[in-house]
Design a protein around this motif. Structure first.
Motif, PDB file in Angstrom:
ATOM      1  N   UNK A  39       7.736   9.876   7.342  1.00  0.00           N
ATOM      2  CA  UNK A  39       8.525   9.162   8.346  1.00  0.00           C
ATOM      3  C   UNK A  39       7.687   8.040   8.930  1.00  0.00           C
ATOM      4  N   UNK A  40       8.348   6.961   9.350  1.00  0.00           N
ATOM      5  CA  UNK A  40       7.616   5.862   9.989  1.00  0.00           C
ATOM      6  C   UNK A  40       8.326   5.484  11.273  1.00  0.00           C
ATOM      7  N   UNK A  41       7.553   5.216  12.303  1.00  0.00           N
ATOM      8  CA  UNK A  41       8.113   4.686  13.543  1.00  0.00           C
ATOM      9  C   UNK A  41       7.830   3.188  13.546  1.00  0.00           C
ATOM     10  N   UNK A  42       8.886   2.412  13.752  1.00  0.00           N
ATOM     11  CA  UNK A  42       8.745   0.954  13.779  1.00  0.00           C
ATOM     12  C   UNK A  42       9.325   0.450  15.092  1.00  0.00           C
ATOM     13  N   UNK A  43       8.474  -0.160  15.908  1.00  0.00           N
ATOM     14  CA  UNK A  43       8.903  -0.594  17.234  1.00  0.00           C
ATOM     15  C   UNK A  43       8.738  -2.098  17.412  1.00  0.00           C
ATOM     16  N   UNK A  44       9.671  -2.705  18.117  1.00  0.00           N
ATOM     17  CA  UNK A  44       9.596  -4.132  18.389  1.00  0.00           C
ATOM     18  C   UNK A  44      10.976  -4.658  18.733  1.00  0.00           C
ATOM     19  N   UNK A  45      11.126  -5.973  18.639  1.00  0.00           N
ATOM     20  CA  UNK A  45      12.413  -6.587  18.939  1.00  0.00           C
ATOM     21  C   UNK A  45      12.830  -7.460  17.758  1.00  0.00           C
ATOM     22  N   UNK A  46      14.031  -7.203  17.241  1.00  0.00           N
ATOM     23  CA  UNK A  46      14.522  -7.967  16.094  1.00  0.00           C
ATOM     24  C   UNK A  46      13.768  -7.659  14.824  1.00  0.00           C
ATOM     25  N   UNK A  47      13.344  -6.405  14.659  1.00  0.00           N
ATOM     26  CA  UNK A  47      12.460  -6.050  13.547  1.00  0.00           C
ATOM     27  C   UNK A  47      13.115  -5.106  12.531  1.00  0.00           C
TER      28      UNK A  47
END
Lengths: 325, 256
Positions: A39-47
């Motif tokens: 699993x991967x957590x991907x955080x940000x805005x518009x990503x």
């Protein structure tokens, strides 16, 4: 029961950073041994669009927290969002990058999740169904094998050390609400001052040409800059050179500077004080150029030249230029 | 201002580290102990804040009896008082336990800002500041190279890969010091004399009421992997040696 090997992917300005692929590839290996998912957590805005790229490196599911409150990176916001999805899904292992941002987040998350974290690991494996994380202690003067009895078992991985392996796979994208209240955040990024030199950070460089006391002064570094340019690398410095004011603080390699692991480290006029060796011994190949045949740096070097660096370095630059032409 | 600076006693950077034969840790016999260099930047910044804005500086350290020397060093630099968390139960403390002990010692004290080193140069974990901030429910600023106090907040410069961030954070907060933040002062002789009389409160695990079992355990300590012996390149002229190294880097090492 906790299961799954997870990573926290790192992106900046809408692009995934290389460490994210190193993390994904490493997680895939561990997950295959455990017979579990990545699993991967991907955080940000518009990503959200970046999520698919992680599949290529072995991620099964990408948990995307996409919100303006997550850009730019603020520790509290990212830690809160990551902790929320981790508590909900309960992964057994969690890997982050030992980059500046990764280390900042990892510490906070370990606190939030009340679990153990092995920082800046150079090797990770599975032993008895658990994560065994191997990391330098005392800046590499010795190594420790770290075991964590609480979940998730956390480790941050040193950039540039773990191989990247591409596979063909489509990752499933799962969106989640990061649950971060912008009004409660106590920190704010006022300004991002970008380094305009176009050079990558020492910790991410493939080639480092480093100079010490033997450079005799700041002007001596010109020949190192030229060699670094030919090899598409960066210039580093010993503590002696930084303390003398010849080079900026950010260039210092060693126990009280940066710990680096490039493919090639060329040490020029560096005697090899133990605190310097501690910062560069994990380089894949080391070249030492020094007038003093007794300098301790030669014990660490794959290739050594005992001679005047001011004569050797320009010759090395032109020899490399010819080979790379 | 109520300022706290956390310090750790560590082996000097020039110390040779020898692993015990059974892999249970390192030989401590020959080691010269010093204040963690990154903590020195924190103590110095704490003193400068106090000198500019008034208040006092409290030094907190978790460590064995010898760590008292490091607390006294910070007091000799100009800090006002100390807390020494000392208990054999903390001998194998990891970052979490250390941060929990610091948090328990600090909780209830008036506090505007807490300084830590960005990492200790022994275990190189770089986690204590962040975990401490989390446990005390404060924001954190890690790897700070410049700090400006602005009343109810601070503005800090944090270098990241390829950029610097200017961040404003509300107080109270935890700041971890990076090299470049300042030039730490040396303790003066009168400072050393005065430090002997400054109060240091010694606390054990029971007094703090916290669990001391490490979450991340060092199962084994090993010497670093040995590097194969290298080649000294022979030749009469610098040019000849340089050409040979370039060839080896290309053909043998395949790194250029």
């Amino acid at each position: 029961m906790a299961q799954g090997v997870w990573i926290v992917a790192e992106q900046r300005d809408g692009a995934l950073r290389k460490i994210s692929f190193e993390l994904a590839s490493t997680a895939r290996k561990l997950a295959d041994q455990l017979g579990t998912e990545v699993g991967a957590i991907l955080l940000g805005s518009g990503i959200e669009g970046l999520a698919a790229q992680l599949g290529k490196y072995g991620v099964d599911k990408v948990y995307v927290g996409d919100s303006p409150v997550l850009d730019p990176y603020i520790t509290e916001a990212h830690a809160e969002a990551a902790a929320k999805i981790i508590k909900e899904k309960d992964p057994a292992i969690l890997l982050l990058g030992a980059s500046v941002q990764g280390k900042d987040l990892a510490g906070r998350l370990a606190g939030k999740l009340a679990t153990g974290l092995a920082t800046d690991c150079t090797e990770v494996k599975i032993a008895d169904g658990k994560l065994l994380a191997i990391r330098p202690l005392y800046a590499g003067k010795c190594f420790g094998e770290i075991v964590t009895n609480t979940n998730p078992q956390m480790a941050s991985l040193r950039p540039n050390v773990f191989p990247v392996a591409e596979i063909t796979k489509a990752a499933e994208v799962v969106k989640f609400d990061p649950g971060v209240d912008a009004a409660k955040l106590k920190s704010k990024v006022l300004e991002v001052q970008k380094d305009t030199s176009g050079k990558v950070d020492l910790t991410e460089a493939n080639v480092i040409v480093s100079g010490g006391r033997g450079m005799k002064g700041p002007e001596g570094y010109q020949i190192l800059e030229e060699l670094a340019d030919v090899l598409k690398g960066c210039v580093g410095a010993s503590r002696a050179a930084v303390d003398a004011g010849w080079r900026p603080q950010k260039d210092q390699v060693g126990q009280t500077g940066k710990v680096v692991s490039p493919n090639l480290y060329i040490a020029c006029g560096i005697s090899g004080a133990i605190q310097h060796l501690a910062g560069m011994s994990s380089s894949k190949y080391i070249v030492a150029i020094n007038k003093d045949a007794e300098a301790p740096i030669f014990a660490k070097a794959d290739y050594g030249i005992v001679d005047d660096l001011f004569k050797v370095v320009p010759e090395l630059t032109s020899a490399c230029k010819k080979l790379l032409a | 201002m109520n300022i706290i600076a956390c310090v750790k006693q560590v082996p000097d950077t020039e110390a040779q580290i020898k692993v015990k034969a059974d892999g249970s840790g390192i030989e401590e016999g020959q080691i010269k102990w010093v204040m963690n260099p990154y903590d020195e930047f924190g103590v110095e910044e704490a003193l400068r804040l106090k000198e500019k804005n008034g208040g006092d500086v409290t030094i907190v350290s978790v460590g064995p009896a010898r760590a008292m020397e490091t607390i006294r060093t910070a007091l000799a630099m100009g800090a006002d008082k100390g807390i020494h968390v000392c208990d054999p139960a903390f001998d194998n403390a990891d970052a979490y336990v250390t941060a929990a002990a610091l948090a328990a010692a600090i909780k209830g004290m008036p506090c505007d800002i807490i300084f830590c080193g960005q990492r200790a140069i022994d275990d190189d974990s770089g986690q204590v500041g962040a975990i401490l901030a989390e446990l005390l429910e404060m924001p954190q600023l890690t790897l700070v190279t410049k700090l400006d106090f602005a009343g109810s907040s601070v503005k800090a410069i944090r270098p990241i890969e390829g950029a610097q961030l200017l961040i404003e954070t509300a107080l109270p907060c935890v700041v971890t010091a990076q090299k470049g933040l300042n030039e730490p002062r040396y303790a003066s002789l009168p400072g050393i004399m005065k430090a002997k009389k400054k109060p240091v409160d010694v606390k054990n695990a029971a007094a703090l009421g916290i669990a001391s079992e490490a979450k991340a355990k060092v199962a084994k300590t090993t010497p670093p992997p040995a590097r194969p012996p290298g080649k000294i390149i022979c030749g009469d002229e610098p040019a000849q040696k340089a050409v040979e190294v370039a060839r080896l880097l290309r053909e043998e090492a395949k790194v250029i």
